[in-house]
Scaffold this motif. Structure first.
Motif, PDB file in Angstrom:
ATOM      1  N   UNK A  68     -27.021  36.190  84.279  1.00 13.97           N
ATOM      2  CA  UNK A  68     -27.681  34.923  84.612  1.00 13.97           C
ATOM      3  C   UNK A  68     -26.675  33.776  84.571  1.00 13.97           C
ATOM      4  N   UNK A  69     -25.806  33.806  83.561  1.00 13.79           N
ATOM      5  CA  UNK A  69     -24.788  32.764  83.415  1.00 13.79           C
ATOM      6  C   UNK A  69     -23.832  32.746  84.609  1.00 13.79           C
ATOM      7  N   UNK A  70     -23.359  33.915  85.009  1.00 14.59           N
ATOM      8  CA  UNK A  70     -22.450  34.001  86.149  1.00 14.59           C
ATOM      9  C   UNK A  70     -23.137  33.606  87.449  1.00 14.59           C
ATOM     10  N   UNK A  71     -24.407  33.961  87.582  1.00 14.12           N
ATOM     11  CA  UNK A  71     -25.155  33.602  88.788  1.00 14.12           C
ATOM     12  C   UNK A  71     -25.307  32.084  88.904  1.00 14.12           C
ATOM     13  N   UNK A  72     -25.610  31.422  87.796  1.00  9.59           N
ATOM     14  CA  UNK A  72     -25.750  29.960  87.811  1.00  9.59           C
ATOM     15  C   UNK A  72     -24.436  29.286  88.196  1.00  9.59           C
ATOM     16  N   UNK A  73     -23.331  29.808  87.668  1.00 10.06           N
ATOM     17  CA  UNK A  73     -22.027  29.240  88.004  1.00 10.06           C
ATOM     18  C   UNK A  73     -21.667  29.505  89.468  1.00 10.06           C
ATOM     19  N   UNK A  74     -22.051  30.673  89.971  1.00  8.66           N
ATOM     20  CA  UNK A  74     -21.780  30.994  91.372  1.00  8.66           C
ATOM     21  C   UNK A  74     -22.543  30.067  92.309  1.00  8.66           C
ATOM     22  N   UNK A  75     -23.784  29.751  91.955  1.00  7.13           N
ATOM     23  CA  UNK A  75     -24.583  28.828  92.765  1.00  7.13           C
ATOM     24  C   UNK A  75     -23.947  27.433  92.748  1.00  7.13           C
ATOM     25  N   UNK A  76     -23.463  27.009  91.570  1.00  5.26           N
ATOM     26  CA  UNK A  76     -22.787  25.711  91.482  1.00  5.26           C
ATOM     27  C   UNK A  76     -21.500  25.712  92.298  1.00  5.26           C
ATOM     28  N   UNK A  77     -20.827  26.862  92.358  1.00  2.00           N
ATOM     29  CA  UNK A  77     -19.600  26.991  93.141  1.00  2.00           C
ATOM     30  C   UNK A  77     -19.886  26.879  94.637  1.00  2.00           C
ATOM     31  N   UNK A  78     -21.048  27.380  95.067  1.00  2.00           N
ATOM     32  CA  UNK A  78     -21.420  27.336  96.482  1.00  2.00           C
ATOM     33  C   UNK A  78     -22.043  26.015  96.895  1.00  2.00           C
ATOM     34  N   UNK A  79     -22.469  25.207  95.931  1.00  2.00           N
ATOM     35  CA  UNK A  79     -23.209  23.980  96.238  1.00  2.00           C
ATOM     36  C   UNK A  79     -22.261  22.806  96.446  1.00  2.00           C
ATOM     37  N   UNK A  80     -22.630  21.867  97.325  1.00  2.00           N
ATOM     38  CA  UNK A  80     -21.802  20.668  97.518  1.00  2.00           C
ATOM     39  C   UNK A  80     -21.930  19.727  96.335  1.00  2.00           C
TER      40      UNK A  80
END
Length: 200
Positions: A68-80
């Protein structure tokens, strides 16, 4: 006499801590230009973590939390950095071809280096936690895997819809390269050294 000794011990401890923090920051700064090596190190640590989970057949709740932690960071990485759905009066992503020509490059909410560092710290912390039995909460791991897959699918679907709606691509394949990049031309190519070769 004792108070002076305690004060010296505290100062020495603070100095050691500051030196250690400075050394860590120094090596982190040097690693910024080696993204491939950094991500290989992360993948090695990630594989070691799951090897540990497989060997001990436990700590599934920690693995789920890490996912879950890695997924949240990945979404932040993809977001502007500036979410166009939250911007009303300020600058936003381009909606026409004319605006796109003048638009600045994509800026991430979570830069690549911070994304790597956060993932590395989270994985290292999770790996460290697997050595304490207090974190080994008994769970039925297939349910966690299924729930994580559903959560991953729904989250990525929403992110892709957001990308499609606001017409942005979070990945860059590098800058444009030119065939004569770095080659000096003209009478004074190469500065004064080029001028001397031409007898100027």
């Amino acid at each position: 006499m004792m108070e002076g000794t305690d004060h010296e011990d505290t100062s020495s401890l603070d100095q050691t801590r500051a030196n250690l923090k400075r050394a860590v920051q120094y090596w982190l700064d040097k690693s910024t230009i080696y993204p491939l090596q950094r991500w290989i190190a992360f993948l090695a640590l990630f594989a070691l973590f799951f090897l540990r989970i497989y060997v001990v057949q436990g700590y599934f709740i920690i693995a789920y939390g890490l996912g879950i932690f890695l997924l949240n960071n990945f979404i932040a990485f993809l977001s502007p950095l500036d979410d166009p759905s939250d911007v009303s009066d300020g600058p936003s992503l381009p909606t026409t071809q004319k605006e796109a020509k003048e638009y600045k490059p994509f800026t991430r909410r979570l830069p690549e280096f911070k994304f790597w560092l956060t993932c590395f710290k989270g994985t290292a912390t999770s790996f460290f936690m697997t050595f304490f039995s207090i974190f080994d909460v008994p769970v039925f791991w297939p349910i966690l895997v299924m729930y994580f897959m559903v959560l991953f699918f729904m989250t990525m679907k929403r992110q892709i819809q957001h990308m499609y709606k606001h017409k942005y691509v979070p990945f860059s394949f590098g800058k444009s390269k030119y065939s004569n990049a770095g080659v000096e031309t003209g009478a004074f190519r190469g500065g004064m050294q080029g001028a001397s070769r031409k007898g100027i």
